[in-house]
Design a protein around this motif. Structure first.
Motif, PDB file in Angstrom:
ATOM      1  N   SER A   1       0.841  -1.206   0.000  1.00 42.55           N
ATOM      2  CA  SER A   1       0.000   0.000   0.000  1.00 42.55           C
ATOM      3  C   SER A   1       0.869   1.246   0.000  1.00 42.55           C
ATOM      4  CB  SER A   1      -0.950   0.029   1.206  1.00 42.55           C
ATOM      5  OG  SER A   1      -0.239   0.265   2.414  1.00 42.55           O
ATOM      6  N   GLY A   2       0.231   2.392  -0.328  1.00 42.95           N
ATOM      7  CA  GLY A   2       0.854   3.697  -0.194  1.00 42.95           C
ATOM      8  C   GLY A   2       1.870   4.031  -1.265  1.00 42.95           C
ATOM      9  N   GLY A   3       2.482   5.210  -1.099  1.00 40.70           N
ATOM     10  CA  GLY A   3       3.588   5.637  -1.937  1.00 40.70           C
ATOM     11  C   GLY A   3       3.261   6.617  -3.034  1.00 40.70           C
ATOM     12  N   ASN A   4       1.980   6.931  -3.233  1.00 43.95           N
ATOM     13  CA  ASN A   4       1.607   7.782  -4.368  1.00 43.95           C
ATOM     14  C   ASN A   4       1.233   9.200  -3.974  1.00 43.95           C
ATOM     15  OD1 ASN A   4       1.252   7.960  -7.225  1.00 43.95           O
ATOM     16  ND2 ASN A   4      -0.955   8.026  -6.906  1.00 43.95           N
ATOM     17  N   ALA A   5       1.124   9.480  -2.678  1.00 45.95           N
ATOM     18  CA  ALA A   5       0.703  10.802  -2.232  1.00 45.95           C
ATOM     19  C   ALA A   5       1.490  11.185  -0.986  1.00 45.95           C
ATOM     20  CB  ALA A   5      -0.796  10.819  -1.938  1.00 45.95           C
ATOM     21  N   PRO A   6       2.263  12.274  -1.008  1.00 46.85           N
ATOM     22  CA  PRO A   6       3.041  12.652   0.172  1.00 46.85           C
ATOM     23  C   PRO A   6       2.191  12.870   1.417  1.00 46.85           C
ATOM     24  CG  PRO A   6       3.740  13.913  -1.751  1.00 46.85           C
ATOM     25  CD  PRO A   6       2.496  13.188  -2.151  1.00 46.85           C
ATOM     26  N   GLU A   7       0.913  13.221   1.235  1.00 45.11           N
ATOM     27  CA  GLU A   7       0.049  13.492   2.385  1.00 45.11           C
ATOM     28  C   GLU A   7      -0.610  12.238   2.942  1.00 45.11           C
ATOM     29  OE1 GLU A   7      -2.466  14.311  -1.369  1.00 45.11           O
ATOM     30  OE2 GLU A   7      -0.365  14.417  -0.723  1.00 45.11           O
TER      31      GLU A   7
END
Length: 370
Positions: free
Chosen positions: A268-274
Motif C-alpha cells: 500500500s501507499g507511496g503515491n501521495a506525500p500526504e
C-alpha cells in the motif's frame, strides 16, 4: 507441519515454503560504466538470502527502460548486458534449490531521484546524470520535477518495454516475474485518481485507469511461458481521501486474474506525500485478506510481519497464501531457518551443507530490529 512451511504451487512452479523475499532496491549499479547491470553486491545480497531458506527470492525493481529507473544507480533489464548480469545470480540462487523472480518496473514521475544515502533529496537534474520524467499527467510528486504527460506513442513504448524485459527475464532463467504496480510508480500512477487526471482512454473511470496495467500484463503473458507465474504488486490503498482504495483493488484483482495474473502481492501507499498510514504489525494484512476473501485469487501479505507465529497465524486464518519479508531479512537472512526451529519443524527448511553444523544445537529465534 506449520502452514508457513508448506509448499505452494502456482502454475508449474512449486515453492518449498511460503516465506518469500520481497523486492528491496539496493541502488548499487554503476550509473556510468554499466548502467542497470547488477554487480557483485547483488550476487552476494540475493545469494545470501537464498542460502537462508526462503523459497522465493524476488530481485529489486528492474527498470524496463532507462528512464524508468528510480535512481541512476538502479538495476535494469532493458538490454542484453543486464540480462547476462542477472543470469549468474539466477544460476546461484537455483543452485541452492530456491526459486527466483524479477520485479519489472517503471518509476514514472518518481524516477531520476537521488539514492537514499546521497545526502540530497528530490530529482537529479540532467546535468548531474538525471533525466526528464514521464507520468500519466503533468503532476509532480511532492517536490520532485514535473513529469511530461505520456502520449499514446509513449504509452505503447512502455508496454513494449515490459514485454521485452519479460522476454529477457525468461532467457536469463527467472522462474517468476512480478509487475510493479505499487508505491507510486508508473503503473500505480495510472491506477490512482490522485496522479491520473487524463480524459482519454487511459484515464477517468476504473476501466480507463487500469487499461495500461492490463495491457502490460497481456503483453508480458504473450511472451512469458504459460507454466511460469506472473505476480502483480499492488498498493491496495493510497491512504488519502479520494485516492485509490481497497474496493478498487478488489475489482482490479478480478480483472488481473482474468488476464493471467497468478497472485497479488498486497502492499500500500507511496503515491501521495500526504498519505496517512496506520503503521503497526501486519498493518496491510486486512487489505490482503479482503482481496483474497472477495476474489478467491491467491494473495501474499507484506508489511511489518516480524515473527514466525504472526506469519503462521495470518496464513492459518486464511488472510493470505504467503508472506513477503523485507527488513526482517536484511536484519537476519537466516530468518526462515530460525522460523522453522521456532515452529518446531527445523527439518522443513533446508540448510546448506556448509552450514548444517549450526543445526546441531538449538538456535533461539531472535526478534530482528527493524
Amino acid at each position: 507441519m506449520a502452514k508457513l512451511l508448506e509448499p505452494l504451487t502456482l502454475r508449474g512452479t512449486t515453492f518449498a515454503n511460503r516465506i518469500w523475499v520481497s523486492p528491496m532496491c539496493q541502488y548499487s549499479c554503476d550509473a556510468e560504466g554499466a548502467p542497470g547491470v547488477p554487480t557483485d553486491w547483488h550476487l552476494v545480497h540475493l545469494g545470501g538470502l537464498a542460502v537462508g531458506g526462503a523459497a522465493l527470492v524476488l530481485t529489486e525493481a528492474a527498470a524496463v527502460v532507462p528512464e524508468g529507473r528510480i535512481s541512476p544507480q538502479d538495476a535494469g533489464l532493458w538490454n542484453e548486458e543486464q540480462a547476462r548480469g542477472w543470469t549468474r545470480i539466477v544460476d546461484f540462487v537455483h543452485s541452492q534449490g530456491v526459486a527466483i523472480g524479477v520485479q519489472l518496473a517503471h518509476a514514472g514521475r518518481k524516477a531520476s531521484t537521488y539514492r537514499p544515502w546521497a545526502g540530497q533529496q528530490g530529482s537529479v537534474p540532467p546535468a548531474d546524470g538525471g533525466w526528464e520524467t514521464v507520468g500519466p499527467s503533468a503532476l509532480a510528486f511532492g517536490g520532485y520535477a514535473t513529469p511530461t504527460e505520456l502520449d499514446l506513442d509513449g504509452i505503447a513504448r512502455v508496454v513494449t518495454g515490459f514485454a521485452e524485459a519479460a522476454r529477457r527475464a525468461d532467457a536469463a532463467g527467472f522462474d517468476v516475474v512480478e509487475l510493479h504496480a505499487a508505491h507510486g510508480y508508473l503503473l500505480h500512477q495510472f491506477l490512482s485518481p490522485v496522479s491520473n487526471h487524463r480524459t482519454d482512454a487511459y484515464g477517468g473511470d476504473l476501466a480507463g485507469r487500469s487499461r495500461l496495467l492490463l495491457e502490460v500484463l497481456d503483453a508480458v503473458r504473450a511472451v512469458w511461458p504459460q507454466e511460469k507465474p506472473v505476480l502483480v504488486r499492488l498498493s491496495t490503498s493510497d491512504w488519502v481521501p479520494g485516492g485509490w482504495d481497497v474496493a478498487e483493488s478488489v475489482e482490479l484483482t478480478r480483472e488481473l486474474a482474468a488476464h493471467g495474473a497468478d497472485l497479488i502481492d498486497a502492499s500500500s501507499g507511496g503515491n501521495a506525500p500526504e498519505q496517512q498510514i496506520p503503521v503497526g504489525p501486519g498493518y496491510q494484512v486486512p487489505n490482503a485478506a479482503r482481496i483474497r476473501r472477495e476474489t478467491g485469487v491467491p494473495v501474499a501479505a507484506v508489511g511489518l510481519i516480524l515473527e514466525p507465529a504472526q506469519a503462521e497465524q495470518l496464513l492459518v486464518s486464511g488472510d493470505a497464501d504467503a508472506v513477503f519479508l523485507a527488513r526482517p531479512l536484511l536484519a537476519d537472512p537466516r530468518w526462515p531457518q530460525r522460523a522453522a526451529q521456532a515452529l518446531h519443524a527445523p527439518e522443513a527448511v533446508a540448510w546448506p551443507p556448509q552450514y548444517v553444523r549450526a543445526t546441531r544445537a538449538p538456535v533461539p529465534f531472535v526478534q530482528p530490529r527493524v
